[in-house]
Design an enzyme around this catalytic site. Structure first.
Site, PDB file in Angstrom:
ATOM      1  N   TYR A 440      11.033   5.506  19.471  1.00  0.00           N
ATOM      2  CA  TYR A 440      10.383   5.443  18.153  1.00  0.00           C
ATOM      3  C   TYR A 440       8.970   4.843  18.229  1.00  0.00           C
ATOM      4  O   TYR A 440       8.536   4.422  19.277  1.00  0.00           O
ATOM      5  CB  TYR A 440      11.239   4.774  17.076  1.00  0.00           C
ATOM      6  CG  TYR A 440      11.766   3.377  17.250  1.00  0.00           C
ATOM      7  CD1 TYR A 440      11.286   2.486  18.182  1.00  0.00           C
ATOM      8  CD2 TYR A 440      12.795   2.939  16.407  1.00  0.00           C
ATOM      9  CE1 TYR A 440      11.802   1.200  18.275  1.00  0.00           C
ATOM     10  CE2 TYR A 440      13.318   1.652  16.497  1.00  0.00           C
ATOM     11  CZ  TYR A 440      12.811   0.792  17.443  1.00  0.00           C
ATOM     12  OH  TYR A 440      13.318  -0.466  17.538  1.00  0.00           O
ATOM     13  N   GLU A 441       8.293   4.894  17.100  1.00  0.00           N
ATOM     14  CA  GLU A 441       6.867   4.495  17.033  1.00  0.00           C
ATOM     15  C   GLU A 441       6.009   5.369  17.930  1.00  0.00           C
ATOM     16  O   GLU A 441       5.028   4.903  18.504  1.00  0.00           O
ATOM     17  CB  GLU A 441       6.703   3.030  17.455  1.00  0.00           C
ATOM     18  CG  GLU A 441       7.217   2.029  16.479  1.00  0.00           C
ATOM     19  CD  GLU A 441       6.685   2.256  15.108  1.00  0.00           C
ATOM     20  OE1 GLU A 441       5.525   2.691  14.982  1.00  0.00           O
ATOM     21  OE2 GLU A 441       7.439   2.034  14.151  1.00  0.00           O
ATOM     22  N   GLY A 442       6.376   6.630  18.085  1.00  0.00           N
ATOM     23  CA  GLY A 442       5.673   7.516  19.012  1.00  0.00           C
ATOM     24  C   GLY A 442       6.326   7.363  20.370  1.00  0.00           C
ATOM     25  O   GLY A 442       6.365   6.257  20.929  1.00  0.00           O
ATOM     26  N   GLN A 447       2.640   8.012  23.741  1.00  0.00           N
ATOM     27  CA  GLN A 447       1.775   6.840  23.979  1.00  0.00           C
ATOM     28  C   GLN A 447       0.868   7.089  25.185  1.00  0.00           C
ATOM     29  O   GLN A 447      -0.310   6.716  25.194  1.00  0.00           O
ATOM     30  CB  GLN A 447       2.622   5.589  24.267  1.00  0.00           C
ATOM     31  CG  GLN A 447       3.533   5.155  23.153  1.00  0.00           C
ATOM     32  CD  GLN A 447       2.802   4.841  21.882  1.00  0.00           C
ATOM     33  OE1 GLN A 447       1.728   4.255  21.911  1.00  0.00           O
ATOM     34  NE2 GLN A 447       3.347   5.250  20.759  1.00  0.00           N
TER      35      GLN A 447
END
Ligand SMILES: Cc1cc2nc3c(=O)[nH]c(=O)nc-3n(C[C@H](O)[C@H](O)[C@H](O)COP(=O)(O)OP(=O)(O)OC[C@H]3O[C@@H](n4cnc5c(N)ncnc54)[C@H](O)[C@@H]3O)c2cc1C
Length: 593
Positions: A440-442, A447
């Site tokens: 999650y969060e990319g 990233q």
């Protein structure tokens, strides 16, 4: 029952000896309210909370999970009381501005407090984490009236926050979201759409939930340039700040998932829900990035916390478990076998985790310090340099720290042998709970694209060149007794400089090159960062006497000899280029031929 003893000695060493935090705080007028004694008191209080409150709820939270019934979510037993205690302790506003009820503590300190909560109960930690992230986005982009309405309640824990980006068809690519924002004549908007995977989208911990929702207005430009950000409260807020009618925004269900089961991951339905624009139309992504960048560093801390927790339990188990005899002769003649700590391979797994923990912790504090410079410094040049550093290192903090932590947690699980696969010892939960941090969060792959694309190629290698210059200055200044880490760090810096140049050149010839090289480049820069951290740790330890400091130097040797050599394989894979990957036809992936 799994154990956890907050690593306060290492935390204090990193703050006081490695980063000379008090000197840094006291030399900055905006941070002069913080000293070493205050910082240590905060860490000690958080250690008690983590050990006594959140740790005991970790296993029961996993077993009970969050539940959805009749349009509402309930959290596992004990979560509500723990959240209340956390809120009353002022922890949600620890880093928030005093104006909004916060304590204005520096990030380089709060990352350590966060680590303890992530170590002992990642599901619990996600509830306040999203609130803090929402608070940061509002603090940066909301109007004064919006800040006054929402921030004090968020930081007091009466209300919580969410981040609503993802839709069924749009995760990484937010430019294609479909949620609509229709303007009303009174300046509000009607928000309609479905968001999925929303952490803390509904729960019973706070009386109101403030959703930050990305949506598109009718005439918005296509793609990510047409995204706006809206506040959509679960309960509308009256002019006097009291709660009004229920908004048409709520959970449709919750996901049943691999780990972090006590964290409610909701499908959220917005049915012409009343929303309030934050900032300007079509500039929502920038505001959301304030929140996302904060969460991304936090995911790295999630990795660190899990790795520390797993290490402590594995080290304890390895001391107690007896299997086989030492090859150099019996070590425990009164026992049927020696402790598994006599075996080099078990030590290898533990030392990998320990080295990861100490380097990750130093790195988290380093990135925290850069964030503090951007927020508290009065020197525009220092702020600009720190902004570049944060931009470069955010994807490393998120992806490298969670990748290495996951490896460490898997190693720690292996130390338990078959018992690591069994519920009782807590390792299988730790593995399940941590896996999401890489996603999650990319995703960590995305990233890596951010690091190689926007943070490296787009600025023609400027950010990484500045980072390397800082590292060289530091290494060149080390005492000759520390040549072992000085030479290693200078060598890695040169390798990274050369491979960055290689990437800049190959990217010009072949547009597919960066995507294929990205993950290996991120790991290579991660290894540079850990070398830099060990150089800092070694310098601080060398200045002191005693076993604690000698062990820091020994661990630095371990890092150089047993972990840093991975750099060569990363560089070879980058140089291999993209053709060996991209030359397969799309058809190949679904056909057996
Ligand atoms: C438990 C949980 C909690 C979550 N919490 C939230 C939340 O609170 N709020 C919220 O908005 N979202 C949340 N999410 C969503 C999460 O952030 C996304 O799932 C994640 O960012 C990936 O998006 P996706 O699932 O759509 O995958 P996709 O974007 O479909 O990606 C699929 C695969 O393709 C790769 N990929 C995609 N694009 C590229 C590219 N350009 N280059 C290389 N590889 C690429 C990805 O790395 C991945 O491996 C949560 C998800 C989960 C599971």
């Amino acid at each position: 029952m799994p154990i956890y003893n907050a690593p306060l000695a290492d935390m204090k060493f990193i703050l006081n000896d490695v980063f000379k935090a008090e000197q840094f705080w006291q030399s900055n007028e905006n941070l002069a309210h913080v000293d070493a004694a205050t910082a240590e008191a905060i860490l000690e209080e958080m250690a008690k909370f983590a050990q006594n409150v959140t740790l005991p709820l970790n296993r029961t939270g996993d077993e009970q999970g969050a539940h959805y019934e009749n349009g509402a979510v309930t959290t596992p037993a004990g979560f509500k009381e723990a959240f209340q205690q956390y809120a009353e302790g002022g922890w949600i506003g620890l880093a928030a501005d005093e104006e909004w009820g916060g304590q204005a503590m520096p990030k380089m300190l709060t990352v350590l407090a966060d680590e303890m909560l992530f170590a002992t109960n990642p599901s619990f930690m996600l509830y306040p984490l999203l609130s803090v992230g929402a608070g940061m986005a509002l603090n940066s982009y909301a109007s004064q009236e919006q800040k006054e309405t929402y921030l004090p309640k968020i930081y007091s824990g009466e209300w919580s926050g969410t981040m609503c980006l993802t839709e069924p068809h749009a995760g990484t690519d937010l430019g294609i979201i479909k949620t609509k924002a229709e303007p009303n004549t009174d300046g509000t908007y009607n928000i309609t759409g479905t968001k999925i995977f929303i952490t803390g989208g509904d729960h019973d911990l706070a009386e109101n939930i403030i959703h930050l929702v990305l949506a598109k207005t009718p005439d918005a430009p296509a793609g990510s340039r047409g995204i706006s950000l809206f506040i959509v409260p679960k309960f509308l807020v009256n002019a006097d700040g009291s709660l009004g009618e229920r908004n048409t925004a709520g959970p449709g269900s919750i996901e049943h998932k691999m780990g972090i089961k006590a964290s409610a991951t909701c499908v959220m339905n917005f049915d012409a829900a009343k929303g309030y624009l934050v900032g300007k139309e079509n500039e929502g992504l920038a505001a959301m990035f304030v929140m996302m960048n904060y969460e991304r560093l936090s995911m790295g801390i999630q990795g660190l916390g899990a790795s520390e927790y797993a290490y402590q339990n594995a080290a304890q188990y390895a001391t107690d478990r007896v299997q086989g005899r030492s090859v150099t002769g019996v070590k425990s003649p009164n026992k049927p076998a020696d402790s598994i700590l006599v075996h080099g391979d078990v030590r290898r797994m533990l030392l990998n985790a320990r080295a990861n923990n100490e380097a990750s912790r130093a790195f988290a504090v380093y990135v925290g310090q850069q964030l503090d410079i951007t927020k508290f410094s009065t020197d525009p040049e220092a702020i600009a340099a720190a902004n570049n550093r944060v931009a470069l290192l955010t994807p490393i903090a998120k992806a490298y720290l969670t990748d290495t932590a996951f490896d460490a947690v898997i190693d720690a699980q292996m130390v338990f042998g078959g018992h690591g696969y069994i519920r009782e010892w807590g390792m299988e939960q730790c593995v399940r709970d941590l896996r999401i941090a890489q996603i999650y969060e990319g995703t960590n792959g995305v990233q890596s694209q951010d690091l190689i694309g926007r943070k490296t190629i787009k600025c023609n290698g400027k950010f990484i060149a500045e980072y390397i210059a800082e590292i060289r200055d530091f290494a060149n200044d080390l005492d000759t007794d520390l040549n072992f880490i000085k030479d290693a760090t200078l060598d890695v810096a040169t390798e990274i400089e050369m491979i960055t140049q290689h990437i800049l050149e190959r990217a010009q010839e072949n547009a597919e090159f960066p995507n294929a090289a990205a993950v290996d480049y991120l790991h290579a820069v991660g290894l540079l960062s850990f070398s830099y951290m060990f150089a800092k740790i070694a310098k601080a330890a060398y200045a002191k006497e005693g076993e604690f400091y000698q062990n820091k130097l020994a661990l630095t040797h371990y890092f150089i000899q047993r972990i840093l050599p991975d750099l060569s394989s990363r560089i070879m894979k980058i140089k291999a280029g993209s053709e060996v990957i991209m030359d397969f036809s799309e058809d190949y992936f679904i056909n057996q031929a």
